[in-house]
Motif scaffolding. Structure first.
Motif, PDB file in Angstrom:
ATOM      1  N   ARG A   1       0.805  -1.221   0.000  1.00 59.12           N
ATOM      2  CA  ARG A   1       0.000   0.000   0.000  1.00 59.12           C
ATOM      3  C   ARG A   1       0.840   1.275   0.000  1.00 59.12           C
ATOM      4  NH1 ARG A   1      -4.013  -0.583   4.186  1.00 59.12           N
ATOM      5  NH2 ARG A   1      -4.986  -2.132   2.859  1.00 59.12           N
ATOM      6  N   PRO A   2       1.946   1.327   0.786  1.00 61.51           N
ATOM      7  CA  PRO A   2       2.735   2.575   0.751  1.00 61.51           C
ATOM      8  C   PRO A   2       3.237   2.933  -0.633  1.00 61.51           C
ATOM      9  CG  PRO A   2       3.451   1.163   2.538  1.00 61.51           C
ATOM     10  CD  PRO A   2       2.472   0.364   1.739  1.00 61.51           C
ATOM     11  N   MET A   3       3.392   1.941  -1.516  1.00 55.16           N
ATOM     12  CA  MET A   3       3.820   2.300  -2.866  1.00 55.16           C
ATOM     13  C   MET A   3       2.636   2.432  -3.807  1.00 55.16           C
ATOM     14  SD  MET A   3       5.948  -1.174  -3.836  1.00 55.16           S
ATOM     15  CE  MET A   3       5.815  -1.245  -5.616  1.00 55.16           C
ATOM     16  N   GLY A   4       1.432   2.334  -3.265  1.00 61.37           N
ATOM     17  CA  GLY A   4       0.254   2.671  -4.037  1.00 61.37           C
ATOM     18  C   GLY A   4      -0.490   1.493  -4.632  1.00 61.37           C
ATOM     19  N   GLY A   5      -0.077   0.255  -4.292  1.00 59.07           N
ATOM     20  CA  GLY A   5      -0.706  -0.910  -4.897  1.00 59.07           C
ATOM     21  C   GLY A   5      -1.814  -1.476  -4.031  1.00 59.07           C
ATOM     22  N   ASP A   6      -2.594  -2.362  -4.611  1.00 57.35           N
ATOM     23  CA  ASP A   6      -3.594  -3.080  -3.840  1.00 57.35           C
ATOM     24  C   ASP A   6      -3.216  -4.559  -3.793  1.00 57.35           C
ATOM     25  OD1 ASP A   6      -4.065  -3.901  -6.365  1.00 57.35           O
ATOM     26  OD2 ASP A   6      -6.097  -3.112  -6.529  1.00 57.35           O
ATOM     27  N   TRP A   7      -4.138  -5.402  -3.299  1.00 63.96           N
ATOM     28  CA  TRP A   7      -3.766  -6.808  -3.121  1.00 63.96           C
ATOM     29  C   TRP A   7      -3.493  -7.499  -4.450  1.00 63.96           C
ATOM     30  CZ3 TRP A   7      -6.805 -10.659  -5.201  1.00 63.96           C
ATOM     31  CH2 TRP A   7      -8.085 -10.279  -5.604  1.00 63.96           C
ATOM     32  N   ARG A   8      -4.128  -7.004  -5.527  1.00 60.59           N
ATOM     33  CA  ARG A   8      -3.884  -7.631  -6.837  1.00 60.59           C
ATOM     34  C   ARG A   8      -2.438  -7.389  -7.282  1.00 60.59           C
ATOM     35  NH1 ARG A   8      -8.911  -5.333  -7.222  1.00 60.59           N
ATOM     36  NH2 ARG A   8     -10.632  -6.785  -7.545  1.00 60.59           N
ATOM     37  N   VAL A   9      -2.003  -6.152  -7.051  1.00 65.01           N
ATOM     38  CA  VAL A   9      -0.612  -5.835  -7.372  1.00 65.01           C
ATOM     39  C   VAL A   9       0.311  -6.706  -6.513  1.00 65.01           C
ATOM     40  CG1 VAL A   9       1.148  -4.036  -7.361  1.00 65.01           C
ATOM     41  CG2 VAL A   9      -1.189  -3.491  -8.039  1.00 65.01           C
ATOM     42  N   ALA A  10      -0.090  -6.897  -5.251  1.00 65.43           N
ATOM     43  CA  ALA A  10       0.728  -7.724  -4.358  1.00 65.43           C
ATOM     44  C   ALA A  10       0.905  -9.128  -4.932  1.00 65.43           C
ATOM     45  CB  ALA A  10       0.100  -7.786  -2.965  1.00 65.43           C
TER      46      ALA A  10
END
Lengths: 702, 82
Positions: A583-592
């Motif tokens: 999240r601190p780099m702006g992503g959500d769980w899908r990006v994870a």
């Protein structure tokens, strides 16, 4: 035909770098070769076979090129250990063929003087006689043979000249250990060595009757590795060495000097030179290619051409591989490829999904880089074979010296732009352990071709299409490459200043005579190296793809909705757990999830997102996936793939260590988990911090 | 080696292209010196300077050897010999 059942005669093939040894090896053994590895080190072990004049089987071991038995790099240790019969799993050679460059006898005879002291029969192959003729040198082969006390056979391996004579010499039953050269050891040195051998053979460090110099070679103070020598043996060797140093100070230098004196005298006798010193073709070429203006112009031109070809020429075959395996466009026709065929013949189910989404997609992900790697290896082979590579390393030395690297680090870093695995493997020619380690640590920062698909997916997302001309994209791509390169230099400088203090070996490099490349040899080396890449990377990525597939497929959710399926799978749950990190780099769980997948191999990021968003992404065309990403929103309605997020993500991909194959090869090359872990931590840490920084600053400012 | 220290000497780095010089002594770390000796830069060896403009290329023992300027600074050689 009793001879046929005899155990094969084992020959070792040795020689300095650039003596045409590998060409000779190929000419002698033809296709009967096996390429493997020596245990514990990633030095290629090449073994081939041929038959003697009497039909007896002969095994040939092609050892790495080396100037001396005083090993200074892993390559050289391997040569020494095999010749001394100390390499585990490799029989001590019965005989040695020493290949020398006839046009350059003085240099090459140094190794010969060491080899003939080993107490095994030796044959000298006087190779590249054509070059000697070109230099108008006249060699008295008969006299040379007489003085060395070994058979000397003139050859020209590149056109298979002299091979029969060499085989005849190798087939002789009556070869005895050499007896020609007078004893080169100064008397007090000999006495000291006799005593130390005595001590060492009593404690079993060396075997009974070992060559007199074995203790010296085993513990040459410059050997970074000491493979296969136990710690006790090492301290004993050290003690003996120190004692010898006290008794006869400077004995090692005296020995080197004695060897060169003998060589000088020998060459006086057997080599006739033309009277006038004239500038050779190589001298004239060097005047241009090492010139401070023209030399750099030539260097930049060569590198630009290579890079352009790696990316341009490889495009078409990459498309074919993709089409044949996963489906796509092949010569203007839409084909289903292997995946399509499997779809046709198998009923829908987990097994089919495993084969298509797991195995085929995984293998395609690796094989698609093969064209680039082949082109890279072709050029590396070409540069090495013509003699230009040594000049490249030499020219780059001053530049790389600024950040504490050595000119020999150039080739590994260059290779890493295609793939870090061959890049890291290429570091084994670097003598200084410190330089080698730093090169290994920073080489994966060179933007390898696996990052390209990710760059290609993300760069167009940075700005709306209307605001982004094609040259803008190219400029950003160039910027990412520059960032990786500068990062590599920065970290090399940093490591050199901090954790890895130690001596750098200043560069000293033989610059071989320029010659026309032997294409057959280059092709063969290309094939060998490419096959090793496919096998190594293929196994890792195949396994990983199957694991990822399983993590995305299980546990099954009841309805058939693919994106619900992903959300409930193991990977989806893991993604949710990891979300706070992303999240601190702006992503959500899908990006994870995408990043977890990309942790094993970067290019997996694209296919992961494809699966997660349940978008049928075409092989060549990422537009549908890209449009889907552009439309993706956070729960509060902000777009996910905003400028700061995409930029941060790109920078993350520039720096982060996301490649299992590289981690595996670094572990093997550095002999433990310490350095791959340090590397993983500093690269991924840097990427993460920068991505967070960019996102946070970007969202606040913009 | 006491003889050579009386002779006028210069660093190999400062020798001119085209000159032939004789190695007098090697300075610096032992490991580096021994590598240099094995590449042919022994005491008394003759070295011909092929190129000394930014890069240093010498002919020693009949072959071309390139060395870094730092290294060329640690090799003491005689003035040009005939």
């Amino acid at each position: 035909m009793a001879v046929l059942s005899e155990t094969p005669l084992v020959y070792a093939l040795v020689g300095n770098p650039n003596c045409g040894k590998s060409t000779l090896f190929n000419a002698l053994t033809g296709l009967r070769q096996k390429v493997g590895n020596y245990p514990g080190v990633t030095v290629e072990k090449k073994v081939g076979e041929c038959y003697s004049q009497h039909g007896r089987r002969m095994t040939l071991i092609d050892l790495p090129g080396s100037y001396s038995l005083n090993a200074r790099s892993p390559d050289e240790s391997v040569m020494r250990d095999v010749l001394l019969g100390r390499a585990p799993g490799t029989a001590r050679p019965d005989r040695i063929v020493c290949v020398v460059d006839a046009s350059n006898l003085e240099r090459h005879l140094y190794l010969v003087t060491q080899i003939i002291e080993l107490g095994v029969p030796v044959i000298v192959a006087l190779n590249m006689v054509d070059l000697a003729v070109g230099k108008q040198l006249r060699l008295d082969v008969h006299r040379l043979s007489e003085r060395l006390g070994v058979p000397v056979v003139p050859t020209q391996a590149s056109i298979k000249k002299g091979l029969i004579d060499l085989k005849v010499a190798m087939s002789r039953d009556d070869l005895t250990p050499p007896h020609g050269l007078p004893d080169l050891l100064p008397v007090p040195v000999r006495g000291g060595l006799l005593r130390s051998r005595e001590t060492l053979s009593q404690s079993g460090v060396v075997r009974e009757g070992a060559p007199l110099l074995e203790p010296l070679y085993l513990l040459s103070s410059h050997d970074p590795t000491h493979y296969g020598i136990s710690n006790e043996a090492r301290s004993e060797l050290q003690a003996v060495r120190e004692q010898l140093e006290r008794e006869v100070p400077g004995w090692e230098d005296r020995l080197v000097a004695a060897r060169y004196d003998a060589i000088g005298a020998l060459c006086e006798e057997v080599v006739r030179r033309p009277d006038a010193q004239q500038l050779s073709l190589t001298d004239r070429l060097d005047a241009i290619l090492l010139h401070r203006v023209w030399g750099w112009t030539a260097l930049l031109t060569v590198l630009t051409v290579i890079f352009t070809l790696i990316f341009k020429v490889a495009e078409a075959p990459m498309g074919w591989i993709e089409a044949v395996l996963s489906g796509g466009e092949l010569w203007g026709r839409e084909v289903g490829g292997l995946a399509g065929w499997v779809t046709g013949v198998m009923p829908d189910g987990d097994l089919r999904s495993l084969i298509i989404d797991g195995a085929i997609a995984g293998v395609a992900g690796v094989l698609v880089f093969l064209p680039q790697i082949l082109i890279l290896f072709f050029f590396i082979g070409l540069l090495e074979d013509t003699g230009y590579m040594a000049r490249l390393a030499f020219m780059m030395d001053r530049l790389m010296g600024r950040v504490g690297l050595n000119g020999k680090s150039f080739l590994p870093i260059l290779s890493s732009y295609a793939c870090a695995v061959p890049g890291v493997m290429a570091t084994r020619t670097i003598d200084s352990p410190k330089d080698r380690l730093i090169t290994i640590m920073v080489a994966p920062l060179a933007s390898c071709s696996a990052r390209l698909p990710v760059y290609a997916l993300l760069i167009p997302l940075l700005f709306p299409p209307a605001l982004m001309p094609a040259w803008g994209k190219a400029l950003i791509l160039l910027g990412l490459y520059a960032m990786g390169t500068l990062g590599a230099f920065f970290f090399a400088w940093l490591f050199n200043r901090t954790v890895m203090k130690g001596v750098s070996t200043p560069l000293i490099l033989e610059l071989p005579t320029y010659k026309a490349p032997a294409l057959a040899g280059i092709m063969r080396q290309m094939a060998d190296r490419a096959w090793m890449f496919v096998r190594r990377a293929g196994t890792v990525i195949l396994g990983l793809s199957i694991v990822l597939w399983a993590a995305l497929t299980y546990p099954k959710s009841s309805d058939g909705d693919p994106s619900r399926q992903v959300e409930n799978s193991f990977a989806g749950r893991l993604g949710r757990v990891m979300e706070p990190l992303v999240r601190p780099m702006g992503g959500d769980w899908r990006v994870a999830i995408g990043l977890i997948g990309a942790q094993g191999a970067r290019e997996v990021f694209n296919s992961q997102l494809g699966v997660i968003y349940a978008v049928e992404a075409e092989a060549e065309d990422e537009t549908p996936l890209r449009d889907r990403l552009r439309a993706e929103k956070h729960p509060d309605g902000r777009p996910v793939y905003s400028l700061p997020f995409c930029l941060g993500l790109l920078v993350y991909f520039v720096f982060a260590m996301q490649c299992l194959s590289t981690v595996a090869i670094v572990r093997r090359e550095t002999g433990g988990w310490k350095w791959p872990l340090v590397q993983f931590a500093y690269m991924t840490g840097t990427g993460y911090l920068l991505a967070v920084l960019i996102y946070q600053l970007g969202t606040r400012l913009g | 080696m006491s003889l050579s220290s009386d002779q006028p000497s210069q660093a190999l780095r400062d020798a001119r292209a085209g000159d032939t010089v004789r190695v007098l002594r090697l300075e610096g770390q032992e490991a580096v010196c021994s590598k240099l000796r094995e590449m042919g830069f022994c005491e008394q060896a003759e070295v011909r300077i092929l190129n000394n403009s930014g890069t240093m290329v010498c002919s020693v023992c009949g072959s071309r050897v390139g060395l870094s300027r730092q290294l060329a600074g640690s090799i003491r050689v005689s003035a040009a010999v005939a």
